[in-house]
Design an enzyme around this catalytic site. Structure first.
Site, mmCIF file in Angstrom:
data_model
loop_
_atom_site.group_PDB
_atom_site.id
_atom_site.type_symbol
_atom_site.label_atom_id
_atom_site.label_comp_id
_atom_site.label_asym_id
_atom_site.label_seq_id
_atom_site.Cartn_x
_atom_site.Cartn_y
_atom_site.Cartn_z
ATOM 1 N N GLU A 1 32.052 31.424 38.563
ATOM 2 C CA GLU A 1 32.816 32.294 39.464
ATOM 3 C C GLU A 1 31.877 33.145 40.320
ATOM 4 O O GLU A 1 32.201 33.466 41.461
ATOM 5 C CB GLU A 1 33.785 33.174 38.676
ATOM 6 C CG GLU A 1 34.835 33.807 39.580
ATOM 7 C CD GLU A 1 35.876 34.584 38.829
ATOM 8 O OE1 GLU A 1 35.494 35.381 37.956
ATOM 9 O OE2 GLU A 1 37.069 34.399 39.105
ATOM 10 N N GLU A 17 42.382 29.877 34.776
ATOM 11 C CA GLU A 17 42.715 29.482 36.142
ATOM 12 C C GLU A 17 43.838 28.452 36.150
ATOM 13 O O GLU A 17 44.014 27.739 35.164
ATOM 14 C CB GLU A 17 41.493 28.853 36.840
ATOM 15 C CG GLU A 17 40.474 29.858 37.329
ATOM 16 C CD GLU A 17 39.675 30.507 36.217
ATOM 17 O OE1 GLU A 17 39.478 29.866 35.165
ATOM 18 O OE2 GLU A 17 39.262 31.662 36.383
ATOM 19 N N CYS A 69 36.837 38.029 33.244
ATOM 20 C CA CYS A 69 37.543 38.362 34.484
ATOM 21 C C CYS A 69 38.885 38.965 34.115
ATOM 22 O O CYS A 69 39.674 38.342 33.412
ATOM 23 C CB CYS A 69 37.728 37.105 35.338
ATOM 24 S SG CYS A 69 38.871 37.315 36.706
ATOM 25 N N THR A 125 42.836 32.398 39.379
ATOM 26 C CA THR A 125 42.576 33.159 38.166
ATOM 27 C C THR A 125 43.697 34.168 37.950
ATOM 28 O O THR A 125 44.027 34.924 38.849
ATOM 29 C CB THR A 125 41.235 33.911 38.266
ATOM 30 O OG1 THR A 125 40.240 33.003 38.717
ATOM 31 C CG2 THR A 125 40.823 34.483 36.931
ATOM 32 N N TYR A 130 32.910 42.018 43.408
ATOM 33 C CA TYR A 130 31.942 41.367 42.517
ATOM 34 C C TYR A 130 30.739 42.254 42.211
ATOM 35 O O TYR A 130 30.035 42.029 41.231
ATOM 36 C CB TYR A 130 31.488 40.022 43.121
ATOM 37 C CG TYR A 130 32.453 38.888 42.841
ATOM 38 C CD1 TYR A 130 33.823 39.087 42.893
ATOM 39 C CD2 TYR A 130 31.989 37.619 42.522
ATOM 40 C CE1 TYR A 130 34.703 38.058 42.631
ATOM 41 C CE2 TYR A 130 32.871 36.581 42.259
ATOM 42 C CZ TYR A 130 34.224 36.799 42.315
ATOM 43 O OH TYR A 130 35.090 35.783 42.046
ATOM 44 N N HIS A 149 36.909 41.303 48.301
ATOM 45 C CA HIS A 149 36.652 40.648 47.005
ATOM 46 C C HIS A 149 35.145 40.462 46.776
ATOM 47 O O HIS A 149 34.701 40.418 45.630
ATOM 48 C CB HIS A 149 37.419 39.331 46.891
ATOM 49 C CG HIS A 149 37.803 39.032 45.469
ATOM 50 N ND1 HIS A 149 38.506 39.918 44.694
ATOM 51 C CD2 HIS A 149 37.537 37.979 44.663
ATOM 52 C CE1 HIS A 149 38.664 39.414 43.473
ATOM 53 N NE2 HIS A 149 38.082 38.236 43.428
ATOM 54 N N CYS A 180 32.730 44.044 38.970
ATOM 55 C CA CYS A 180 33.158 43.295 37.777
ATOM 56 C C CYS A 180 32.014 42.514 37.143
ATOM 57 O O CYS A 180 31.826 42.542 35.925
ATOM 58 C CB CYS A 180 34.330 42.375 38.099
ATOM 59 S SG CYS A 180 33.907 40.830 38.928
ATOM 60 N N CYS A 205 42.203 42.368 40.298
ATOM 61 C CA CYS A 205 41.575 42.818 41.550
ATOM 62 C C CYS A 205 42.051 42.027 42.767
ATOM 63 O O CYS A 205 42.088 42.565 43.873
ATOM 64 C CB CYS A 205 40.064 42.687 41.474
ATOM 65 S SG CYS A 205 39.380 42.879 39.849
HETATM 66 FE FE1 SF4 Z 1 38.000 38.600 38.311
HETATM 67 FE FE2 SF4 Z 1 35.956 39.969 39.270
HETATM 68 FE FE3 SF4 Z 1 37.697 38.794 40.936
HETATM 69 FE FE4 SF4 Z 1 38.360 40.965 39.475
HETATM 70 S S1 SF4 Z 1 36.825 40.859 41.113
HETATM 71 S S2 SF4 Z 1 39.585 39.141 39.799
HETATM 72 S S3 SF4 Z 1 37.277 40.562 37.575
HETATM 73 S S4 SF4 Z 1 36.298 37.792 39.500
HETATM 74 FE FE FE Z 2 37.239 36.042 41.165
#
Ligand code: SF4
Ligand code: FE
Length: 482
Positions: free
Chosen positions: A447, A257, A100, A191, A296, A292, A299, A104
């Site tokens: 996650e 985290e 991660c 995170t 996902y 968000h 990422c 983001c």
């Molecule tokens: Fe982490 Fe993915 Fe969230 Fe970006 S989108 S902060 S890489 S979990």
């Molecule tokens: Fe996340």
């Protein structure tokens, strides 16, 4: 100021006097701490890639506000193309870190705040949109990393924020002053917060009129008085203290985290983005979570690419790459991974402009994206473990491998295919272990389940957005039911 280099970013974080605790002690030098450093390196990648001519077009964009070149992680999306490029950028960062990369949440909070503050101001004549824009431009111009803090501890889940026995279980305003507000509470599993310059705090659920003090959103720098972080443990975290790059699997990158405490933190008026307008708490949550959940689809796919590659390499190192069931398992992993990517791209392509002018993703498709993310990575991990074999969790340590007496036995008996060194075989197996069960499993597996909202949160949104009534009408029309 122009874009920061990776090194400038690291040094800028070093200058912030953050209050961080781990294993019961204050971490005096978080930047060089071996447990924390890999997660800082992951964020650094968002700066390094922006400097790389090969990726600069994807990683940077022209700010519509200043005309300057900025990092896409600080951008306010202007089109569906921007939304798609965001997902592509996240896939790239996942591929380069297998972890991660944390930046983001700030980008997603930016875009949710941009549209929500605009609509609150339209209704109440407040000044939140200007406050937010000023903060956002400061972050764009200085190329800052911003954490987005949403998840309150929530205490008794059957009770609203104001009805909790302990009023601090949701972050809330405890004092209103002429120059600002004082807030108290905590945000769980943040995170990347210890790798950020600033944090945007948002409410975590929809709220009713009695939750006025809880409907609050603002931004503060990470060295603000009263703000401190308690780092969470991860499986195999102390392996990073042993100095073995082989045993950790991914020696350079990770995520981390923290339970973040706001112990009577002062927020000046010009950093407040919501303060008591309870009916907009839900809008902010829904929009941030929507963005968000889109994220996902980028990422986790990038990290999945690394895991699929690692499984294929492990198969080769075992001499098993030609077996038809191995080929089929790799195809299945790719199919699942690309399905997630399809979801990320689709909810972006179907985006639309908000009243404020920035672009929102299609909420239904973004929630479907994240719902699939709560499942497919588990199957991808299962197949990777199947291909890797039990040795990914039973192999001796690097110390044994380097030991003058034991080393030759480890080397001899853990050898795989002809022409492949035992060391390389162990390295790829440890990487799979790291993503399946170790520190990176936090970012890839658990996650995937709980990040950006647990599965049930998406199912509620799918129920709300799925238009079941229309589907029933369709069926009745086809069946000639009046
Ligand atoms: Fe982490 Fe993915 Fe969230 Fe970006 S989108 S902060 S890489 S979990
Ligand atoms: Fe996340």
């Amino acid at each position: 100021m122009a874009l920061m280099t990776g090194e400038e970013y690291i040094e800028s974080i070093r200058k912030i006097n953050m209050e961080i605790y781990m294993f019961g002690e204050r971490v005096e030098n978080p930047v060089d701490n071996p447990i924390l450093r890999p997660s800082l390196n992951s964020v650094r990648m968002t700066y390094d890639l922006a400097q790389d001519p090969e990726h600069a077009d994807l990683m940077t964009v022209t700010s519509p506000f200043t005309g300057n070149r900025i990092n896409r992680f600080t951008h306010i999306h202007q089109s569906t193309e921007d939304l798609r490029n965001k997902v592509k950028m996240q896939r790239l960062c996942g591929q380069k870190t297998a972890a991660c990369f944390q930046r983001c949440v700030g980008m997603d909070a930016f875009n949710a705040e941009y549209s929500t503050t605009y609509e609150v101001d339209q209704k109440y004549g407040t000044n939140y949109h200007e406050n937010f824009k000023k903060f956002m431009l400061y972050c764009q111009e200085n190329d800052l990393t911003v954490d987005g803090a949403m998840t309150d501890p929530k205490g008794d889940r059957s009770k609203a924020p104001h009805a909790q026995e302990d009023p601090d279980l949701y972050l809330h305003v405890v004092e209103r002053r002429p120059d600002g507000i004082v807030v108290r509470g905590a945000k769980a599993h943040q995170t990347g917060i210890c790798n950020s310059h600033e944090v945007i705090v948002m409410p975590t659920i929809s709220m009713g009129p009695d939750d006025k003090d809880y409907a609050v959103s603002f931004a503060v720098p990470l060295d603000t008085k009263g703000l401190f972080m308690i780092i969470g443990r991860q499986s195999c975290d102390t392996r990073k203290l042993e100095g073995s790059s082989m045993d950790v699997g991914n020696p350079e990158f990770g995520g981390v985290e923290a339970l973040t405490i706001f112990d009577d933190v002062f927020v000046p008026n010009d950093r407040i983005f919501l303060n008591g307008e309870t009916e907009y708490a839900g809008m902010l949550v829904e929009r941030f979570a929507g963005y968000h959940r889109q994220s996902y689809g980028g990422c986790k796919v990038g990290v999945g690419d690394v895991l699929i590659g690692a499984a294929a390499v492990a198969a080769e190192y075992n001499g098993a790459q030609k077996a038809s069931h191995i080929k089929d398992k790799l195809i299945e992993m790719m199919h699942l991974n690309e399905t997630l990517y399809c979801c990320g791209i689709a909810c972006s392509a179907e985006g639309y402009p908000t009243e404020a002018g920035n672009y929102m993703i299609d909420l239904l498709l973004a929630n479907v994206c994240k719902q699939n993310v709560t499942r497919f990575p588990y199957e991808i991990v299962r197949l990777a473990e199947d291909i890797a074999g039990g040795i990914m969790v039973t192999a001796p340590s690097e110390k044994d491998f380097r030991d003058p007496k034991l080393g030759k036995y480890v080397d001899k008996y853990l050898k795989g295919a002809d022409g492949v060194s035992t060391e390389n075989r162990l390295r790829i197996l440890r990487l799979i272990e790291n993503m399946a069960l170790g520190t990176a499993a936090v970012g890839y597996r658990t996650e995937s389940m709980h990040g950006a909202g647990s599965p049930q949160a998406q199912r509620i949104m799918i129920q709300r957005q799925g238009n079941l009534g229309y589907k029933k009408q369709l069926a009745k029309a086809i069946a000639h039911i009046e």
